[in-house]
Design a protein around this motif. Sequence first.
Motif, short mmCIF file in Angstrom:
data_model
loop_
_atom_site.label_atom_id
_atom_site.label_comp_id
_atom_site.label_asym_id
_atom_site.label_seq_id
_atom_site.Cartn_x
_atom_site.Cartn_y
_atom_site.Cartn_z
N ALA A 1 36.10 43.56 32.22
CA ALA A 1 35.81 42.66 33.34
C ALA A 1 34.92 41.51 32.88
O ALA A 1 35.16 40.35 33.24
CB ALA A 1 35.14 43.43 34.48
N ASP A 2 33.91 41.79 32.05
CA ASP A 2 33.05 40.73 31.52
C ASP A 2 33.86 39.74 30.69
O ASP A 2 33.66 38.53 30.77
CB ASP A 2 31.94 41.34 30.65
CG ASP A 2 30.83 41.96 31.49
OD1 ASP A 2 30.79 41.68 32.70
OD2 ASP A 2 30.03 42.72 30.92
N LEU A 3 34.76 40.26 29.88
CA LEU A 3 35.59 39.38 29.05
C LEU A 3 36.43 38.45 29.92
O LEU A 3 36.52 37.24 29.66
CB LEU A 3 36.47 40.23 28.14
CG LEU A 3 37.28 39.50 27.07
CD1 LEU A 3 37.44 40.37 25.84
CD2 LEU A 3 38.66 39.08 27.58
N GLN B 1 34.41 35.67 31.40
CA GLN B 1 33.81 34.71 30.49
C GLN B 1 34.81 33.78 29.80
O GLN B 1 34.40 32.82 29.14
CB GLN B 1 32.97 35.45 29.43
CG GLN B 1 31.75 36.15 30.03
CD GLN B 1 30.98 36.95 29.01
OE1 GLN B 1 30.80 36.55 27.88
NE2 GLN B 1 30.50 38.13 29.42
N ILE B 2 36.10 34.05 29.91
CA ILE B 2 37.09 33.12 29.37
C ILE B 2 37.58 32.22 30.50
O ILE B 2 37.41 32.53 31.68
CB ILE B 2 38.28 33.87 28.72
CG1 ILE B 2 39.01 34.75 29.75
CG2 ILE B 2 37.78 34.72 27.56
CD1 ILE B 2 40.21 35.48 29.18
N VAL C 1 21.62 27.67 45.29
CA VAL C 1 22.98 27.57 44.74
C VAL C 1 23.96 28.50 45.46
O VAL C 1 25.06 28.74 44.97
CB VAL C 1 22.99 27.87 43.22
CG1 VAL C 1 22.20 26.84 42.47
CG2 VAL C 1 22.45 29.27 42.92
N GLY C 2 23.58 29.01 46.61
CA GLY C 2 24.48 29.88 47.36
C GLY C 2 24.33 31.32 46.95
O GLY C 2 23.99 31.64 45.80
N GLY C 3 24.60 32.21 47.87
CA GLY C 3 24.39 33.63 47.60
C GLY C 3 25.51 34.29 46.82
O GLY C 3 25.39 35.44 46.43
N GLU C 4 26.63 33.59 46.60
CA GLU C 4 27.77 34.21 45.92
C GLU C 4 28.24 33.37 44.74
O GLU C 4 29.40 33.41 44.36
CB GLU C 4 28.92 34.40 46.93
CG GLU C 4 28.55 35.31 48.10
CD GLU C 4 29.68 35.46 49.09
OE1 GLU C 4 30.72 34.79 48.90
OE2 GLU C 4 29.53 36.24 50.04
N SER C 5 27.37 32.60 44.15
CA SER C 5 27.75 31.76 43.03
C SER C 5 28.03 32.61 41.80
O SER C 5 27.26 33.51 41.47
CB SER C 5 26.63 30.75 42.73
OG SER C 5 27.00 29.90 41.68
N GLU C 6 29.14 32.33 41.12
CA GLU C 6 29.53 33.07 39.93
C GLU C 6 29.91 32.09 38.82
O GLU C 6 30.31 30.96 39.07
CB GLU C 6 30.74 33.98 40.22
CG GLU C 6 30.55 34.97 41.36
CD GLU C 6 29.58 36.09 41.03
OE1 GLU C 6 29.18 36.18 39.85
OE2 GLU C 6 29.24 36.87 41.92
#
Length: 461
Positions: free
Chosen positions: A51-53, A56-57, A280-285
Amino acid sequence: MNDQTEIDTPEDEDDFGLPARLFDEVLDAVEEGDADRLEALLDPLHPADIADLLEQIDARDRRALLALWKGGMDGEILSELDDNLREEIIQSLAPTELAEAVRELESDDVVDLVEYLDEDQQSAVLDALAATDRIAVEKALAYPEESAGRLMQVEVVRAPEHWTVGEAIDFLRRAETLPDQFYHVMLVDPRMKPVGYVQIGRLLSKPRATPLRDITEESFRTFHVEDDEGAVAYAFNQYHLISAPVVDDDDRLVGVITIDDAMNVLDEEHEEDILRLAGVGGESELSDSVRETTKQRLPWLAVNLGTAIIASLVISLFEETIAGLVALAVLMPIVASMGGNAGTQSLTVAVRAIATRDLTTSNVWRVIRREVAVGLVNGIAFAVVMGIVGLVWFGSPMLGAVIAVAMVINLVVAGLSGVVVPVVLDRFGVDPALASGTFVTTVTDVVGFFAFLGLASVVLL
């Protein structure tokens, strides 16, 4: 795994997480269209690392990876993804892939997977489930958002309260299906009302003839299906719970909440508070698009612009004062900046204390007095420094005195507003993490400029 794709983590890299060069190897495999190599690289990884990979791409590489890695996506990976990215990936999966991915998940993981999807996507996931599982998930989705009913899993290990240890162990051995993870056997009365629970470790360590009711845990407590999940997570953290039963309006056992889900809620709330404090908002990703990120940040930048204009209006009241002594223009940002930083320190502590329920009506005045006292002490300390700076830099003892007094005033006000503003907002039902920063900054800017320039106009001109 063959030698070509085997990953040996160097000693200087972390033992956990993804090796840095794995990203390049995965992207090389995707670019070459080498499905076997991609499978060999991803197969040993934990779902959280995959999931991290994926997070991050970039989007183009992610689409190419998923197109090449057919059948590799499973429900555990989907559960680990950020909400926005999870929705994107679900849309890219064929119905058969999606069905295979979610089939083995526990009910609470399926609910977490589908609760924010649109109707078509929800239907695609629910259609993949067995009839009994689908009914359980649909029932959970009928509960309010962010409630215990949404957080619980319906797979519960229960036993009559009159059973012995031996009967419980025999039951567990005969059971065809058990939850993947469970920590307690829930004891119920004839009306299916939970009356206690027994930890698995205690169950296995006691003689077979021991009544279950004799080895129940003192930590036992229940939650209602409509209890707020934040309150549930707080109770888990406060009382060191591992799992807890969930009951309906008739106090009947309908599910169980486990510590991993409760801690996920706490983690999400803490992350949301940090993001909101920064505006920056509560759901920023990190996986959000430019459009989504701009949409989250622009409103609060607009609010900040408005508050900056207010501070500028205060400065404009003292145009003649500033024109008469240019040194004021050089020094006044220092007063405002110090006040802003001091206010942010108090604000961060206060917002965190409100979130953890450590700041209450019983201790709020003590905390306010403490922050004011801290502001006063810090203000005096930096006042001495700035008084010397004003004297040495500009050769004016009175200018040094003015900025010193203004510094004391603003740091005291910063400490006061850093606590009072979030407390007042919380009392009015406004999330203090969302709005406090803007108000505190405005207060410290306005007070700082007004105190410094006002004193200067009286004393120096």
